[in-house]
Motif scaffolding. Structure first.
Motif, PDB file in Angstrom:
ATOM      1  N   PRO A   1      94.121   7.945 109.433  1.00 51.80           N
ATOM      2  CA  PRO A   1      94.053   6.415 109.060  1.00 51.80           C
ATOM      3  C   PRO A   1      95.382   5.673 109.468  1.00 51.80           C
ATOM      4  O   PRO A   1      95.230   4.455 109.806  1.00 51.80           O
ATOM      5  N   GLU A   2      96.263   6.596 109.979  1.00 47.58           N
ATOM      6  CA  GLU A   2      97.700   5.734 110.428  1.00 47.58           C
ATOM      7  C   GLU A   2      97.459   5.298 111.939  1.00 47.58           C
ATOM      8  O   GLU A   2      97.907   4.116 112.040  1.00 47.58           O
ATOM      9  N   HIS A   3      96.736   5.907 112.661  1.00 42.45           N
ATOM     10  CA  HIS A   3      96.550   5.506 114.005  1.00 42.45           C
ATOM     11  C   HIS A   3      95.130   4.666 114.097  1.00 42.45           C
ATOM     12  O   HIS A   3      94.857   4.058 114.933  1.00 42.45           O
ATOM     13  N   PHE A   4      94.176   5.158 113.061  1.00 36.06           N
ATOM     14  CA  PHE A   4      92.982   4.264 113.284  1.00 36.06           C
ATOM     15  C   PHE A   4      92.527   3.671 111.757  1.00 36.06           C
ATOM     16  O   PHE A   4      91.733   4.327 110.861  1.00 36.06           O
ATOM     17  N   PRO A   5      93.155   2.531 111.511  1.00 38.34           N
ATOM     18  CA  PRO A   5      92.890   1.812 110.386  1.00 38.34           C
ATOM     19  C   PRO A   5      91.299   1.092 110.293  1.00 38.34           C
ATOM     20  O   PRO A   5      91.049   0.872 111.292  1.00 38.34           O
ATOM     21  N   ALA A   6      91.215   0.988 108.903  1.00 35.59           N
ATOM     22  CA  ALA A   6      89.859   0.443 108.988  1.00 35.59           C
ATOM     23  C   ALA A   6      89.788  -1.246 108.656  1.00 35.59           C
ATOM     24  O   ALA A   6      88.775  -1.566 108.445  1.00 35.59           O
TER      25      ALA A   6
ATOM     26  N   ALA B   1      87.717  -1.089  99.491  1.00 38.46           N
ATOM     27  CA  ALA B   1      88.202   0.367 100.207  1.00 38.46           C
ATOM     28  C   ALA B   1      87.452   0.516 101.531  1.00 38.46           C
ATOM     29  O   ALA B   1      88.261   0.937 102.448  1.00 38.46           O
ATOM     30  N   GLN B   2      86.475  -0.060 101.908  1.00 40.56           N
ATOM     31  CA  GLN B   2      85.713   0.233 103.271  1.00 40.56           C
ATOM     32  C   GLN B   2      86.678  -0.352 104.384  1.00 40.56           C
ATOM     33  O   GLN B   2      86.374   0.067 105.377  1.00 40.56           O
ATOM     34  N   ARG B   3      87.228  -1.488 103.933  1.00 33.61           N
ATOM     35  CA  ARG B   3      87.904  -2.292 104.926  1.00 33.61           C
ATOM     36  C   ARG B   3      89.286  -2.497 104.972  1.00 33.61           C
ATOM     37  O   ARG B   3      89.724  -3.266 105.325  1.00 33.61           O
ATOM     38  N   ASN B   4      89.930  -1.608 104.111  1.00 34.43           N
ATOM     39  CA  ASN B   4      91.432  -1.667 104.095  1.00 34.43           C
ATOM     40  C   ASN B   4      91.941  -0.243 104.318  1.00 34.43           C
ATOM     41  O   ASN B   4      91.132   0.705 104.195  1.00 34.43           O
ATOM     42  N   SER B   5      93.215  -0.322 104.675  1.00 36.25           N
ATOM     43  CA  SER B   5      94.151   0.970 104.787  1.00 36.25           C
ATOM     44  C   SER B   5      95.243   1.193 104.065  1.00 36.25           C
ATOM     45  O   SER B   5      95.709  -0.035 103.475  1.00 36.25           O
ATOM     46  N   GLY B   6      95.926   1.988 103.960  1.00 37.71           N
ATOM     47  CA  GLY B   6      97.493   2.241 103.282  1.00 37.71           C
ATOM     48  C   GLY B   6      97.119   1.838 101.850  1.00 37.71           C
ATOM     49  O   GLY B   6      96.370   2.374 101.047  1.00 37.71           O
ATOM     50  N   ALA B   7      98.335   1.259 101.387  1.00 39.33           N
ATOM     51  CA  ALA B   7      98.440   0.939  99.828  1.00 39.33           C
ATOM     52  C   ALA B   7      97.164   0.271  99.216  1.00 39.33           C
ATOM     53  O   ALA B   7      96.779   0.397  98.311  1.00 39.33           O
TER      54      ALA B   7
ATOM     55  N   HIS C   1      94.163   0.403 100.367  1.00 42.44           N
ATOM     56  CA  HIS C   1      93.085   1.133 100.253  1.00 42.44           C
ATOM     57  C   HIS C   1      93.174   1.881  99.094  1.00 42.44           C
ATOM     58  O   HIS C   1      92.216   2.311  98.336  1.00 42.44           O
ATOM     59  N   ALA C   2      94.318   2.474  99.052  1.00 42.40           N
ATOM     60  CA  ALA C   2      94.778   3.541  97.904  1.00 42.40           C
ATOM     61  C   ALA C   2      94.186   2.990  96.416  1.00 42.40           C
ATOM     62  O   ALA C   2      93.488   3.413  95.447  1.00 42.40           O
ATOM     63  N   ARG C   3      94.546   1.673  96.371  1.00 41.31           N
ATOM     64  CA  ARG C   3      94.392   0.775  95.050  1.00 41.31           C
ATOM     65  C   ARG C   3      92.883   0.618  94.867  1.00 41.31           C
ATOM     66  O   ARG C   3      92.312   0.873  93.715  1.00 41.31           O
ATOM     67  N   TYR C   4      92.091   0.108  95.941  1.00 44.24           N
ATOM     68  CA  TYR C   4      90.752  -0.046  95.849  1.00 44.24           C
ATOM     69  C   TYR C   4      89.950   1.291  95.682  1.00 44.24           C
ATOM     70  O   TYR C   4      89.143   1.427  94.906  1.00 44.24           O
ATOM     71  N   ARG C   5      90.470   2.189  96.343  1.00 49.12           N
ATOM     72  CA  ARG C   5      89.755   3.530  96.424  1.00 49.12           C
ATOM     73  C   ARG C   5      89.920   4.127  94.911  1.00 49.12           C
ATOM     74  O   ARG C   5      89.003   4.683  94.260  1.00 49.12           O
ATOM     75  N   GLY C   6      90.994   3.951  94.296  1.00 53.38           N
ATOM     76  CA  GLY C   6      91.280   4.418  92.876  1.00 53.38           C
ATOM     77  C   GLY C   6      90.276   3.751  91.916  1.00 53.38           C
ATOM     78  O   GLY C   6      89.581   4.660  91.176  1.00 53.38           O
ATOM     79  N   ALA C   7      89.904   2.736  92.007  1.00 52.80           N
ATOM     80  CA  ALA C   7      88.962   1.872  91.118  1.00 52.80           C
ATOM     81  C   ALA C   7      87.699   2.277  91.467  1.00 52.80           C
ATOM     82  O   ALA C   7      87.121   2.598  90.498  1.00 52.80           O
ATOM     83  N   TYR C   8      87.423   2.364  92.760  1.00 51.42           N
ATOM     84  CA  TYR C   8      86.004   2.607  93.224  1.00 51.42           C
ATOM     85  C   TYR C   8      85.699   4.237  92.602  1.00 51.42           C
ATOM     86  O   TYR C   8      84.542   4.577  92.089  1.00 51.42           O
ATOM     87  N   SER C   9      86.679   5.026  93.083  1.00 52.54           N
ATOM     88  CA  SER C   9      86.374   6.514  92.667  1.00 52.54           C
ATOM     89  C   SER C   9      86.143   6.781  91.198  1.00 52.54           C
ATOM     90  O   SER C   9      85.409   7.396  90.638  1.00 52.54           O
ATOM     91  N   THR C  10      87.081   6.033  90.397  1.00 50.86           N
ATOM     92  CA  THR C  10      87.155   6.156  88.963  1.00 50.86           C
ATOM     93  C   THR C  10      85.711   5.592  88.284  1.00 50.86           C
ATOM     94  O   THR C  10      85.339   6.181  87.413  1.00 50.86           O
ATOM     95  N   SER C  11      85.405   4.481  88.909  1.00 54.73           N
ATOM     96  CA  SER C  11      84.172   4.053  88.361  1.00 54.73           C
ATOM     97  C   SER C  11      82.909   5.018  88.417  1.00 54.73           C
ATOM     98  O   SER C  11      81.847   5.077  87.648  1.00 54.73           O
ATOM     99  N   ILE C  12      83.015   5.662  89.697  1.00 54.87           N
ATOM    100  CA  ILE C  12      81.891   6.637  90.132  1.00 54.87           C
ATOM    101  C   ILE C  12      81.975   8.003  89.531  1.00 54.87           C
ATOM    102  O   ILE C  12      80.958   8.424  88.744  1.00 54.87           O
TER     103      ILE C  12
ATOM    104  N   MET D   1      78.650   4.635 111.967  1.00 58.61           N
ATOM    105  CA  MET D   1      79.409   3.717 110.870  1.00 58.61           C
ATOM    106  C   MET D   1      81.144   4.207 111.128  1.00 58.61           C
ATOM    107  O   MET D   1      81.438   4.611 112.126  1.00 58.61           O
ATOM    108  N   CYS D   2      81.672   4.307 109.859  1.00 57.93           N
ATOM    109  CA  CYS D   2      82.897   4.733 109.769  1.00 57.93           C
ATOM    110  C   CYS D   2      83.907   3.773 110.821  1.00 57.93           C
ATOM    111  O   CYS D   2      84.463   4.611 111.625  1.00 57.93           O
ATOM    112  N   ILE D   3      83.849   2.590 110.706  1.00 58.93           N
ATOM    113  CA  ILE D   3      84.598   1.887 111.937  1.00 58.93           C
ATOM    114  C   ILE D   3      85.966   1.742 111.614  1.00 58.93           C
ATOM    115  O   ILE D   3      86.389   1.327 110.596  1.00 58.93           O
ATOM    116  N   THR D   4      86.744   1.840 112.807  1.00 64.60           N
ATOM    117  CA  THR D   4      88.155   1.802 112.859  1.00 64.60           C
ATOM    118  C   THR D   4      88.543   0.902 113.939  1.00 64.60           C
ATOM    119  O   THR D   4      88.004   0.950 114.942  1.00 64.60           O
ATOM    120  N   TYR D   5      90.030   0.593 113.952  1.00 58.96           N
ATOM    121  CA  TYR D   5      90.284  -0.304 114.714  1.00 58.96           C
ATOM    122  C   TYR D   5      91.910   0.180 115.069  1.00 58.96           C
ATOM    123  O   TYR D   5      92.824   0.196 114.581  1.00 58.96           O
TER     124      TYR D   5
END
Length: 420
Positions: free
Chosen positions: A83-88, A113-119, A121-132, A305-309
């Motif tokens: 994700p460092e070279h291929f962020p979302a 979480a799908q459209r972010n990277s770095g900090a 993404h970590a914040r959104y992913r944490g909430a997302y994963s906990t909810s699941i 899918m799994c789109i990066t830029y």
């Protein structure tokens, strides 16, 4: 060629991949992955792509919108784990996208979480994963049965059904509304909005209806939390704002409804038309889990899918990829890459259908349980079900991202309603 030369090269090809010794990706070279022809025979198209372009393919996502499609398994794994070279984050790229582009709703930036990277993404992913992670998988089995039986009862006496509209879509919506904690009144609006989006009847109106219902759900679960996904999101330590929470919920519904519907209908189609699967699954040989894995390998519900830029021009497979231009992973093509594909894949779950890396699907176990249980309920109730038309007559919905049957008509002996 040096890294300093790469930006000029990317400009010369309009944002298409550039080989070390040749320039690829003229307008004539781009594969139009949104066409009906592509939807009718994607694997034939992937084979031709591989022959002409190798692992990286210049494509057109919609008219005038170019991208790169990765069809090599090893290249995909590298990108998904970097994700460092291929962020979302698409915000630089989407400035070039017109407001009425048909792919904008699927690709534009959102605070999730799908459209972010770095900090972020970590914040959104944490909430997302906990909810699941709070979902009770044991309860999920009975939940699916509770919604599946009444749906089967609506068509079992008719002897015929379209399993897309009469079973897969309403079942997945009902189960997910329950998981999220969406009351029936709001759930009907959510389901109607999702149907307008999935069926492309009125995407703008569908998103408006969906967002309005979910906004009400957010207010409800902030005030009266329960044991559900929305409540866990609303009261997570990350303190999501209402807008952030809305984006998480819209993303969750988008990642749940369409993929699970497509996975379910593709697996049922396989079981009805593949001699090995029909004989073995119904006779207790090949498990439904293995039948689903075959679909996840061969025709995953989210095909591309799994789109990066890329942050900057970068070399992959001896090809320069330009900065800030979309790179998509073809989960379907990578799963079937001749360089890694083996013969018998029974029990093999090394496919990329759930992705890998920091953006891998956190709900794959939940999705698998829902789809397996739904299929088991259907075949238990209607064991003599058959496809109503030749397989060649089925129509796959065009689109650059999904692998989706427009309809799945079946016939079966008329039977009395099931008892709960």
């Amino acid at each position: 060629m040096t890294a300093q030369q790469a930006p000029a090269a990317s400009r010369s090809t309009g944002g298409c991949p550039v080989g070390h010794t040749s320039q690829l990706g003229s307008d004539e070279d781009r594969v139009r992955v949104y066409s009906p022809e592509f939807a009718a025979d994607p694997h034939g198209a992937y084979g031709e792509m591989r022959r002409r372009h190798g692992s990286l393919v210049p494509i057109e996502l919609s008219q005038g919108v170019s991208a790169t499609l990765v069809i090599g398994y090893q290249e995909a794994v590298r990108i998904l784990n970097d994700p460092e070279h291929f962020p979302a984050d698409p915000r630089i790229w989407q400035k070039s996208l017109t407001s009425d582009s048909p792919i904008r709703p699927m690709m534009e930036w959102h605070p999730n979480a799908q459209r972010n990277s770095g900090a972020a993404h970590a914040r959104y992913r944490g909430a997302y994963s906990t909810s699941i992670e709070g979902i009770d998988l044991h309860e999920l089995h009975s939940m699916v049965e509770r919604f599946a039986v009444p749906l089967i009862n609506t068509f079992c006496r008719a002897g015929t059904a379209n399993l897309v509209t009469q079973y897969a879509f309403p079942l997945v919506c009902a189960v997910f509304n329950e998981i999220v904690g969406c009351p029936s009144a709001l759930g009907h609006r959510v389901t109607a909005g999702m149907a307008m989006l999935v069926e492309a009847v009125d995407p703008v109106g569908g998103m408006r209806m969906l967002s309005s219902a979910l906004t009400e759900l957010i207010r409800l679960r902030r005030a009266a939390p329960g044991d559900d996904v929305a409540s866990r999101l609303a009261h997570h330590w990350s303190n999501l704002t209402d807008d952030e929470m809305l984006s998480q919920l819209v993303g969750l519904y988008g990642a749940a409804i369409e993929p699970q519907q497509n996975l379910m209908t593709s697996a049922v189609l396989l079981m009805l038309t593949d001699g090995r699967s029909t004989d073995d699954v119904l006779d207790g040989g090949l498990s439904s889990r293995d039948a689903l894995d075959e679909v996840l390998f061969s025709d995953p519900p989210v095909a591309n899918m799994c789109i990066t830029y890329p942050r900057q021009p970068i070399v992959v497979a001896d090809t320069w990829l330009p900065a800030h231009q979309p790179v998509l992973i073809s989960l379907a093509a990578c799963n079937n890459d001749p360089a890694v594909r083996s013969g018998d894949r029974t029990g093999n779950r090394a496919h990329l259908a759930w992705a890998v890396g920091p953006h891998a699907c956190p709900a794959k176990t939940v999705a698998s349980v829902v789809v397996r249980e739904a299929i088991d309920q259907l075949f238990d109730a209607l064991p003599d079900m058959r496809l109503a038309v030749p397989r060649s007559h089925l129509f796959w919905r065009p689109g650059p991202f999904h692998r989706a049957l427009a309809a799945l008509p079946v016939v079966f002996p008329k039977s009395p309603p099931l008892m709960m």
